[in-house]
Write a protein that holds these residues in place. Structure first.
Motif, PDB file in Angstrom:
ATOM      1  N   HIS A   6      38.279  22.508  31.859  1.00 46.92           N
ATOM      2  CA  HIS A   6      39.112  22.490  30.659  1.00 46.92           C
ATOM      3  C   HIS A   6      40.390  23.303  30.778  1.00 46.92           C
ATOM      4  O   HIS A   6      41.251  23.230  29.911  1.00 46.92           O
ATOM      5  N   ARG A   7      40.530  24.063  31.825  1.00 48.15           N
ATOM      6  CA  ARG A   7      41.740  24.852  32.019  1.00 48.15           C
ATOM      7  C   ARG A   7      42.394  24.461  33.328  1.00 48.15           C
ATOM      8  O   ARG A   7      41.827  23.752  34.145  1.00 48.15           O
ATOM      9  N   ASN A   8      43.571  24.976  33.536  1.00 47.98           N
ATOM     10  CA  ASN A   8      44.254  24.823  34.808  1.00 47.98           C
ATOM     11  C   ASN A   8      43.539  25.741  35.808  1.00 47.98           C
ATOM     12  O   ASN A   8      43.444  26.946  35.567  1.00 47.98           O
ATOM     13  N   PRO A   9      43.003  25.203  36.908  1.00 47.65           N
ATOM     14  CA  PRO A   9      42.247  26.045  37.852  1.00 47.65           C
ATOM     15  C   PRO A   9      43.042  27.250  38.372  1.00 47.65           C
ATOM     16  O   PRO A   9      42.487  28.333  38.516  1.00 47.65           O
ATOM     17  N   SER A  10      44.334  27.077  38.620  1.00 47.90           N
ATOM     18  CA  SER A  10      45.146  28.194  39.123  1.00 47.90           C
ATOM     19  C   SER A  10      45.233  29.312  38.098  1.00 47.90           C
ATOM     20  O   SER A  10      45.070  30.491  38.431  1.00 47.90           O
ATOM     21  N   GLU A  11      45.504  28.939  36.865  1.00 50.05           N
ATOM     22  CA  GLU A  11      45.606  29.949  35.806  1.00 50.05           C
ATOM     23  C   GLU A  11      44.264  30.639  35.575  1.00 50.05           C
ATOM     24  O   GLU A  11      44.205  31.845  35.369  1.00 50.05           O
ATOM     25  N   TYR A  12      43.187  29.866  35.616  1.00 46.06           N
ATOM     26  CA  TYR A  12      41.858  30.458  35.452  1.00 46.06           C
ATOM     27  C   TYR A  12      41.579  31.468  36.562  1.00 46.06           C
ATOM     28  O   TYR A  12      41.109  32.581  36.296  1.00 46.06           O
ATOM     29  N   LEU A  13      41.867  31.114  37.811  1.00 44.21           N
ATOM     30  CA  LEU A  13      41.605  32.030  38.924  1.00 44.21           C
ATOM     31  C   LEU A  13      42.479  33.274  38.842  1.00 44.21           C
ATOM     32  O   LEU A  13      42.005  34.379  39.119  1.00 44.21           O
ATOM     33  N   ASP A  14      43.740  33.117  38.462  1.00 42.66           N
ATOM     34  CA  ASP A  14      44.608  34.285  38.293  1.00 42.66           C
ATOM     35  C   ASP A  14      44.034  35.224  37.239  1.00 42.66           C
ATOM     36  O   ASP A  14      43.977  36.438  37.430  1.00 42.66           O
ATOM     37  N   LEU A  71      40.877  35.361  36.216  1.00 42.46           N
ATOM     38  CA  LEU A  71      39.614  35.897  36.706  1.00 42.46           C
ATOM     39  C   LEU A  71      39.840  37.075  37.657  1.00 42.46           C
ATOM     40  O   LEU A  71      39.194  38.115  37.535  1.00 42.46           O
ATOM     41  N   LEU A  72      40.768  36.931  38.583  1.00 43.69           N
ATOM     42  CA  LEU A  72      41.038  38.012  39.532  1.00 43.69           C
ATOM     43  C   LEU A  72      41.606  39.240  38.824  1.00 43.69           C
ATOM     44  O   LEU A  72      41.289  40.373  39.198  1.00 43.69           O
ATOM     45  N   SER A  73      42.402  39.028  37.807  1.00 44.47           N
ATOM     46  CA  SER A  73      42.902  40.167  37.019  1.00 44.47           C
ATOM     47  C   SER A  73      41.751  40.868  36.323  1.00 44.47           C
ATOM     48  O   SER A  73      41.692  42.103  36.283  1.00 44.47           O
ATOM     49  N   ARG A  74      40.835  40.075  35.783  1.00 47.76           N
ATOM     50  CA  ARG A  74      39.679  40.660  35.095  1.00 47.76           C
ATOM     51  C   ARG A  74      38.758  41.394  36.071  1.00 47.76           C
ATOM     52  O   ARG A  74      38.218  42.443  35.749  1.00 47.76           O
ATOM     53  N   VAL A  75      38.594  40.855  37.277  1.00 46.43           N
ATOM     54  CA  VAL A  75      37.779  41.522  38.294  1.00 46.43           C
ATOM     55  C   VAL A  75      38.425  42.839  38.703  1.00 46.43           C
ATOM     56  O   VAL A  75      37.747  43.860  38.851  1.00 46.43           O
TER      57      VAL A  75
END
Length: 146
Positions: free
Chosen positions: A112-120, A122-126
């Motif tokens: 449901h989201r743009n995979p690139s934006e989701y990964l960015d 996620l990595l910020s949250r990690v």
């Protein structure tokens, strides 16, 4: 890229010929290690696939999403790549895995989201040790490996 731009202008962005060219540009850019170009064109192709109501597009959506994830990890700055590798090593030593709920949530977010934006995100949250972010990264991890 020039041929794609011409096709887009003449045929339109959503024309099947333009979209096939978009996929070919992405595929070729990946082979040539031009990951930024590959990601942007795979994302365009993915946006189109997500508009197809038939289930026949699901496998293509899955494959393109996986390709984008792999490319995004190749594009990570060295410090983030090192962080991901360390976290992966720790989790493999602890033999931890994601729960089915986490995996389902990650798949839902990737669809449901743009995979690139989701990964960015996620990595910020990690990187700030947000609760649950590591479990999500562990769920994404199998998609990273070639």
């Amino acid at each position: 890229l020039k041929a794609l731009a011409i096709r887009d202008k003449v045929l339109g962005l959503n024309n099947s010929v333009s979209l096939e060219s978009c996929y070919q540009v992405a595929f070729t850019a990946d082979l040539l290690d031009n990951y930024q170009v590959a990601v942007s064109h795979f994302e365009r192709f993915l946006r189109h696939l997500k508009t197809i109501p038939e289930e026949s597009a699901l496998l293509d959506i899955q494959n393109i999403t996986k390709a984008i994830i792999k490319l995004k990890f190749r594009l990570l700055p060295a410090n983030q790549r090192l962080l991901v590798e360390r976290l992966r090593a720790v989790h493999s030593q602890l033999n931890t895995s994601s729960t089915p709920y986490t995996i389902a949530a990650v798949v839902d977010k990737l669809y449901h989201r743009n995979p690139s934006e989701y990964l960015d995100s996620l990595l910020s949250r990690v990187s700030v040790s947000e609760q649950g972010a590591m479990a999500e990264l562990v769920a994404v991890d199998p998609l990273i490996d070639d």
